[in-house]
Design a protein around this motif. Structure first.
Motif, PDB file in Angstrom:
ATOM      1  N   GLU A 106      50.407  58.714  33.659  1.00 54.17           N
ATOM      2  CA  GLU A 106      50.800  57.331  33.553  1.00 54.17           C
ATOM      3  C   GLU A 106      49.496  56.354  33.983  1.00 54.17           C
ATOM      4  O   GLU A 106      49.492  55.535  33.070  1.00 54.17           O
ATOM      5  CB  GLU A 106      51.786  57.125  35.046  1.00 54.17           C
ATOM      6  CG  GLU A 106      52.334  55.609  35.073  1.00 54.17           C
ATOM      7  CD  GLU A 106      53.235  55.209  33.754  1.00 54.17           C
ATOM      8  OE1 GLU A 106      53.569  54.155  33.790  1.00 54.17           O
ATOM      9  OE2 GLU A 106      53.797  56.427  33.137  1.00 54.17           O
ATOM     10  N   MET A 107      48.780  56.706  34.723  1.00 59.00           N
ATOM     11  CA  MET A 107      47.359  55.865  34.517  1.00 59.00           C
ATOM     12  C   MET A 107      46.605  55.796  33.340  1.00 59.00           C
ATOM     13  O   MET A 107      45.994  54.688  32.865  1.00 59.00           O
ATOM     14  CB  MET A 107      46.334  56.558  35.596  1.00 59.00           C
ATOM     15  CG  MET A 107      46.909  56.123  37.164  1.00 59.00           C
ATOM     16  SD  MET A 107      45.473  56.571  38.363  1.00 59.00           S
ATOM     17  CE  MET A 107      45.363  58.194  38.138  1.00 59.00           C
ATOM     18  N   ARG A 108      46.638  56.964  32.533  1.00 57.90           N
ATOM     19  CA  ARG A 108      45.802  56.981  31.404  1.00 57.90           C
ATOM     20  C   ARG A 108      46.643  55.961  30.357  1.00 57.90           C
ATOM     21  O   ARG A 108      45.963  55.609  29.455  1.00 57.90           O
ATOM     22  CB  ARG A 108      46.010  58.547  30.944  1.00 57.90           C
ATOM     23  CG  ARG A 108      44.778  59.038  31.569  1.00 57.90           C
ATOM     24  CD  ARG A 108      44.700  60.584  31.228  1.00 57.90           C
ATOM     25  NE  ARG A 108      43.695  61.481  31.877  1.00 57.90           N
ATOM     26  CZ  ARG A 108      42.336  61.507  31.969  1.00 57.90           C
ATOM     27  NH1 ARG A 108      41.626  60.561  30.829  1.00 57.90           N
ATOM     28  NH2 ARG A 108      41.661  62.169  32.732  1.00 57.90           N
ATOM     29  N   ARG A 109      47.966  56.122  30.500  1.00 55.72           N
ATOM     30  CA  ARG A 109      48.579  55.194  29.579  1.00 55.72           C
ATOM     31  C   ARG A 109      48.399  53.818  29.875  1.00 55.72           C
ATOM     32  O   ARG A 109      48.209  52.995  28.844  1.00 55.72           O
ATOM     33  CB  ARG A 109      50.459  55.403  29.693  1.00 55.72           C
ATOM     34  CG  ARG A 109      51.177  54.691  28.920  1.00 55.72           C
ATOM     35  CD  ARG A 109      52.533  54.777  28.958  1.00 55.72           C
ATOM     36  NE  ARG A 109      52.994  54.087  30.269  1.00 55.72           N
ATOM     37  CZ  ARG A 109      53.103  52.899  30.740  1.00 55.72           C
ATOM     38  NH1 ARG A 109      52.850  52.179  29.637  1.00 55.72           N
ATOM     39  NH2 ARG A 109      53.448  52.481  31.823  1.00 55.72           N
ATOM     40  N   LEU A 110      48.365  53.274  30.895  1.00 53.68           N
ATOM     41  CA  LEU A 110      47.782  52.042  31.454  1.00 53.68           C
ATOM     42  C   LEU A 110      46.495  51.719  30.900  1.00 53.68           C
ATOM     43  O   LEU A 110      46.204  50.567  30.528  1.00 53.68           O
ATOM     44  CB  LEU A 110      48.214  51.665  33.286  1.00 53.68           C
ATOM     45  CG  LEU A 110      49.395  51.792  33.479  1.00 53.68           C
ATOM     46  CD1 LEU A 110      49.541  51.960  34.996  1.00 53.68           C
ATOM     47  CD2 LEU A 110      50.229  50.759  32.796  1.00 53.68           C
ATOM     48  N   ASP A 111      45.671  52.760  31.131  1.00 52.33           N
ATOM     49  CA  ASP A 111      44.127  52.564  30.753  1.00 52.33           C
ATOM     50  C   ASP A 111      44.008  52.073  29.382  1.00 52.33           C
ATOM     51  O   ASP A 111      43.384  51.462  28.851  1.00 52.33           O
ATOM     52  CB  ASP A 111      43.271  53.884  31.211  1.00 52.33           C
ATOM     53  CG  ASP A 111      43.150  54.053  32.587  1.00 52.33           C
ATOM     54  OD1 ASP A 111      43.422  53.162  33.483  1.00 52.33           O
ATOM     55  OD2 ASP A 111      42.694  55.134  33.075  1.00 52.33           O
ATOM     56  N   GLU A 112      44.783  52.994  28.750  1.00 54.54           N
ATOM     57  CA  GLU A 112      44.765  52.837  27.017  1.00 54.54           C
ATOM     58  C   GLU A 112      45.176  51.396  26.854  1.00 54.54           C
ATOM     59  O   GLU A 112      44.709  50.876  25.634  1.00 54.54           O
ATOM     60  CB  GLU A 112      45.579  53.767  26.323  1.00 54.54           C
ATOM     61  CG  GLU A 112      45.111  55.151  26.277  1.00 54.54           C
ATOM     62  CD  GLU A 112      43.788  55.128  25.658  1.00 54.54           C
ATOM     63  OE1 GLU A 112      43.586  54.632  24.630  1.00 54.54           O
ATOM     64  OE2 GLU A 112      42.843  55.971  26.191  1.00 54.54           O
ATOM     65  N   ARG A 113      46.382  50.863  27.293  1.00 56.06           N
ATOM     66  CA  ARG A 113      47.036  49.579  27.141  1.00 56.06           C
ATOM     67  C   ARG A 113      45.321  48.449  27.611  1.00 56.06           C
ATOM     68  O   ARG A 113      45.631  47.516  26.800  1.00 56.06           O
ATOM     69  CB  ARG A 113      47.972  49.386  27.880  1.00 56.06           C
ATOM     70  CG  ARG A 113      48.667  47.802  27.661  1.00 56.06           C
ATOM     71  CD  ARG A 113      49.090  47.735  26.400  1.00 56.06           C
ATOM     72  NE  ARG A 113      49.261  46.198  26.123  1.00 56.06           N
ATOM     73  CZ  ARG A 113      48.692  45.445  25.196  1.00 56.06           C
ATOM     74  NH1 ARG A 113      47.933  45.860  24.412  1.00 56.06           N
ATOM     75  NH2 ARG A 113      49.122  44.033  25.217  1.00 56.06           N
TER      76      ARG A 113
END
Length: 198
Positions: A106-113
């Motif tokens: 989930e953190m990586r998904r937010l980081d990509e955004r």
């Protein structure tokens, strides 16, 4: 008379030894007081940072263990790292791994955004330079929102772990995080300051 001199020497020697011991104890006491004072003045590292660090590393160790096993290598060190350090059992270690992987995903998904937003802002300055006379742009509000979402993801994962371990075991585990993990985080932060950019 000889006895009297020997007694005087013995008494003087005893007083000298006592003086040295008292001095060492006084210095040691002052050192301990200074360390305690330093601890009191030092702000506690926010849980969102400690648990972010923990979950990211636990997820990475699980990934490395999975890769090692696929290659036919021994993955014991990766699999048991947090189990041994935090003194948790196999089931608790698996729970930590599962929660850490979910949190990290989930953190990586937010980081990509966040990277997409930063790329849009940077695209306005093709050479990477702000034209003379122009102020640097304010960070988009969406970045702050994403940072707050990351913090919320971490704290929800921490709460999942608390529920899974039970209050008593979590309290012991949390102490491990606030001592051992905190030391590791401080070791990688400049001047011991917690970076919010992680």
């Amino acid at each position: 008379m000889i006895m009297s001199r020997m007694k005087k020497k013995s008494v003087l020697l005893s007083l000298l030894v006592l003086g040295i011991v008292a001095g060492v104890l006084a210095i040691s006491g002052q050192s301990q007081k200074a360390q305690q004072k330093e601890k009191l003045n030092k702000p506690e590292m926010p849980e969102r940072i400690l648990y972010r660090h923990l979950f990211r590393h636990a997820a990475e160790f699980k990934r490395k263990a999975d890769e090692a096993e696929k290659e036919g290598k021994d993955a014991t060190n990766f699999r048991k790292f947090f189990k041994n350090k935090a003194e948790i059992d196999d089931a608790e270690a698996r729970t930590l791994d599962d929660i850490a992987v979910d949190c990290d995903r989930e953190m990586r998904r937010l980081d990509e955004r966040a990277k997409e937003i930063v790329a849009i802002v940077r695209a306005q300055y093709p050479d990477g330079e702000i034209p003379k006379g122009q102020s640097p742009p304010r960070p988009p509000a969406e970045l702050r929102q994403l940072s707050e979402e990351r913090d919320a993801v971490v704290l929800r994962a921490r709460d999942r772990l608390r529920n899974a371990l039970g209050e008593g075991e979590f309290k012991r585990f949390d102490k491990f995080v606030k001592t051992r993990v905190a030391r590791d985080v401080e070791a990688i932060q400049p001047n011991g300051a917690a970076s919010e950019a992680q």
